[in-house]
Design a protein around this motif. Structure first.
Motif, short mmCIF file in Angstrom:
data_model
loop_
_atom_site.label_atom_id
_atom_site.label_comp_id
_atom_site.label_asym_id
_atom_site.label_seq_id
_atom_site.Cartn_x
_atom_site.Cartn_y
_atom_site.Cartn_z
N GLY A 136 0.82 -1.20 0.00
CA GLY A 136 0.00 0.00 0.00
C GLY A 136 0.85 1.25 0.00
N GLU A 137 0.45 2.26 0.75
CA GLU A 137 1.20 3.50 0.82
C GLU A 137 2.59 3.25 1.41
OE1 GLU A 137 2.03 7.40 0.22
OE2 GLU A 137 0.14 6.40 -0.36
N HIS A 183 -4.70 -6.65 -9.06
CA HIS A 183 -5.15 -5.35 -8.54
C HIS A 183 -6.50 -5.00 -9.18
CE1 HIS A 183 -4.27 -3.18 -12.31
NE2 HIS A 183 -3.10 -3.81 -12.34
N ARG A 235 -6.61 1.04 -11.45
CA ARG A 235 -5.60 0.77 -10.42
C ARG A 235 -5.66 1.81 -9.32
NH1 ARG A 235 0.58 0.27 -12.38
NH2 ARG A 235 -0.39 -1.29 -13.72
N PHE A 272 -3.37 2.26 -6.96
CA PHE A 272 -2.02 2.58 -6.47
C PHE A 272 -1.15 3.03 -7.64
CE2 PHE A 272 -1.80 -1.76 -7.93
CZ PHE A 272 -0.57 -1.84 -8.55
N SER A 308 5.49 2.19 -3.50
CA SER A 308 4.16 2.44 -4.07
C SER A 308 3.43 3.49 -3.25
CB SER A 308 3.34 1.15 -4.11
OG SER A 308 3.18 0.62 -2.80
N CYS A 360 -0.69 4.75 -2.32
CA CYS A 360 -2.09 4.31 -2.35
C CYS A 360 -2.92 5.46 -1.77
CB CYS A 360 -2.26 3.03 -1.55
SG CYS A 360 -3.92 2.32 -1.61
N ASP A 363 -7.40 -1.30 -2.54
CA ASP A 363 -6.67 -0.60 -3.59
C ASP A 363 -5.18 -0.91 -3.57
OD1 ASP A 363 -8.90 0.65 -4.69
OD2 ASP A 363 -8.78 2.36 -3.33
N HIS A 364 -4.76 -1.85 -2.73
CA HIS A 364 -3.34 -2.22 -2.65
C HIS A 364 -2.88 -2.95 -3.92
CE1 HIS A 364 -3.41 -0.81 1.36
NE2 HIS A 364 -2.46 -1.57 1.86
N ARG A 365 -1.59 -3.09 -4.02
CA ARG A 365 -0.95 -3.92 -5.05
C ARG A 365 -0.77 -5.31 -4.47
NH1 ARG A 365 4.20 -5.85 -5.18
NH2 ARG A 365 5.43 -5.89 -7.10
#
Length: 285
Positions: A123-124, A151, A155, A157, A204, A206, A213-215
């Protein structure tokens, strides 16, 4: 109208003033790591179901760990991601069916008998610094890493690309080069590369902060269990060079279990009906 001559050019000698003679030239080649990628690996319906499963298990994910190559101690240094150890007979069967083709494309000849698999979420600020997968497998010189991406669309992220580093050869040794190949984390794609290759996941972002919404990835390490008698190493030299560079990232002490909790699962035999192969040579009637 162009100012260049229209007639074919004649060869021109590059004189010694432009290129002085010398008995020295570079002996440090840079070799790219073998890699192959499949698009639409599971198909839209099954990829969507697998993504929703990963999202539904949010409360079961834990912080991903790394293993110090000298002390063997587990830490979070250089890594920010969430992991969930998993197994899947269906996914393992798909891997087994495509592995003969993958090995042919990568010039890989070793026997592969088992897998370790984890779901990951970035995520972030999610990232994983430069590393090899030597801590995941018994023989890093013959093992493969496979990363399957998931994902939501659009997307949620940015970033999160895989950087697969080239190998610099020189001075009788090998080390990661500054150059690399970038793999985009596209939904329902999978990438295979040597477990010995140096690689990283770039940070990444987010913006929504939502877990959905994560990868996501399904990351698998495919290797030899070591139960059979060792066979002579006939792999291409690039695999041997990669292994030589990766050995210093292997823990000095024997590790009895995966540091993220994954457990080995036997790889099934490829199904002749679904085994992927390269097309044969074109024949003329």
């Amino acid at each position: 109208m162009s100012g260049y001559a229209m007639e074919p050019a004649m060869p021109t000698e590059i004189g010694t003033q432009a290129l002085p003679p010398s008995d020295r030239w570079s002996t440090t080649p840079v070799a790219p790591a073998p890699v192959c990628r499949f698009e639409n690996f599971l198909g839209a319906e099954r990829a969507g179901s697998l993504l929703e499963y990963a999202i539904s298990r949010q409360d079961d994910f834990n912080a991903g760990t790394v293993l110090d190559p000298l002390s063997g101690q587990v830490s979070h240094k250089g890594r920010s991601s969430l992991v969930l150890p998993v197994t899947s007979s269906v996914f393992s069967a798909h891997l087994a069916d495509c592995l003969p083709l993958v090995q042919e494309l990568l010039g890989h000849q070793a026997a592969l008998t088992q897998t370790l698999t984890v779901l990951t979420a970035h995520g972030e600020g999610g990232h994983y610094g430069v590393h090899t997968d030597a801590s995941r497998v018994r023989d890093v010189g013959t093992a493969l890493s496979a990363v399957y991406y998931l994902h939501r669309k659009p997307r949620g992220f940015e970033g999160g690309q895989l950087r697969l580093y080239d190998t610099l050869l020189g001075g009788g040794g090998a080390q990661p080069a500054e150059s690399y190949r970038t793999i985009e984390p596209e939904h329902d794609t999978i990438v295979f590369f040597p477990a010995a290759a140096f690689h990283e996941v770039v940070p990444s972002t987010c913006p929504s902060g939502r877990f959905a919404d994560h990868r996501f990835t399904l990351t698998t390490w495919i290797s030899d269990s070591g139960s059979a008698a060792p066979v002579p190493d006939t792999s291409p030299r690039i695999w041997q060079w990669l292994a030589r560079a990766a050995e210093r990232t292997r823990p000095l002490t024997d590790i009895t279990r995966d540091h993220d909790g994954a457990r080995p699962v036997a790889l099934p035999a490829a199904d002749p009906a679904t085994r992927l192969t390269l097309p044969g040579p074109r024949t003329t009637p």
